[in-house]
Design a protein around this motif. Sequence first.
Motif, PDB file in Angstrom:
ATOM      1  N   GLN A  80     -13.350  -1.261  -8.182  1.00 56.12           N
ATOM      2  CA  GLN A  80     -11.898  -1.154  -8.053  1.00 56.12           C
ATOM      3  C   GLN A  80     -11.287  -2.545  -7.950  1.00 56.12           C
ATOM      4  O   GLN A  80     -11.986  -3.533  -7.760  1.00 56.12           O
ATOM      5  N   ASP A  81      -9.970  -2.608  -8.084  1.00 53.10           N
ATOM      6  CA  ASP A  81      -9.243  -3.873  -8.011  1.00 53.10           C
ATOM      7  C   ASP A  81      -9.303  -4.463  -6.606  1.00 53.10           C
ATOM      8  O   ASP A  81      -9.559  -3.759  -5.626  1.00 53.10           O
ATOM      9  N   ASP A  82      -8.997  -5.774  -6.519  1.00 52.71           N
ATOM     10  CA  ASP A  82      -8.883  -6.443  -5.227  1.00 52.71           C
ATOM     11  C   ASP A  82      -7.783  -5.780  -4.399  1.00 52.71           C
ATOM     12  O   ASP A  82      -6.846  -5.191  -4.932  1.00 52.71           O
ATOM     13  N   PHE A  83      -7.895  -5.933  -3.096  1.00 50.48           N
ATOM     14  CA  PHE A  83      -6.908  -5.390  -2.161  1.00 50.48           C
ATOM     15  C   PHE A  83      -5.937  -6.471  -1.720  1.00 50.48           C
ATOM     16  O   PHE A  83      -6.270  -7.655  -1.690  1.00 50.48           O
ATOM     17  N   LEU A  84      -4.750  -6.043  -1.344  1.00 41.54           N
ATOM     18  CA  LEU A  84      -3.825  -6.869  -0.588  1.00 41.54           C
ATOM     19  C   LEU A  84      -3.806  -6.272   0.810  1.00 41.54           C
ATOM     20  O   LEU A  84      -3.727  -5.047   0.967  1.00 41.54           O
ATOM     21  N   ASN A  85      -3.901  -7.135   1.825  1.00 49.47           N
ATOM     22  CA  ASN A  85      -3.917  -6.693   3.215  1.00 49.47           C
ATOM     23  C   ASN A  85      -2.992  -7.560   4.044  1.00 49.47           C
ATOM     24  O   ASN A  85      -2.805  -8.746   3.763  1.00 49.47           O
ATOM     25  N   SER A  86      -2.442  -6.964   5.085  1.00 48.04           N
ATOM     26  CA  SER A  86      -1.588  -7.674   6.017  1.00 48.04           C
ATOM     27  C   SER A  86      -1.707  -6.978   7.371  1.00 48.04           C
ATOM     28  O   SER A  86      -2.323  -5.918   7.484  1.00 48.04           O
TER      29      SER A  86
END
Length: 162
Positions: A80-86
């Motif tokens: 799967q694609d990379d994640f964005l996290n915050s």
Amino acid sequence: MYIKRRLNESLTTFKGLHFGSNLRSKSFHRYRVTVGIGGNVGDVKRRFEHLFTFFKRDKRVELLETSLILKNPPFGFMGQDDFLNSIIILQVSMQPFTFLDYLHRVEKKFARKRSFANAPRTLDLDIIFFDNRFMKTKRLTVPHASWFERESVMIPLMDINR
């Protein structure tokens, strides 16, 4: 507009208008909650901005602080694609299970579909810390079981605590 900073070959941070901000104000809510947010389906940055606005308008929560956004590789299911996290810090008056149910409704509002563990997702909301509470049940573990092992949590947390 986001300011992009590459940490290494696989990690990149983004600071923007609403992410990487201290919004502290006095709150009448009782509990301070640290929530990890993530996603890797669609326009995740835009979804985070919509989530920010959603929380700012919702009287059940007070949005206190946001971290930078971290782009990082997936774990578990690698196809799967990379994640964005915050990380976001909220003040709430809900008890932990009520707040967990609230977060699940918010995920659903933002088109989250649960298919399998570590699947691609539009929005993932995880309780990392709930005030100073410790609990472990089938539905909820606080603090989050593996928060200290994940760059997707540690790097945004370090941004908040700088």
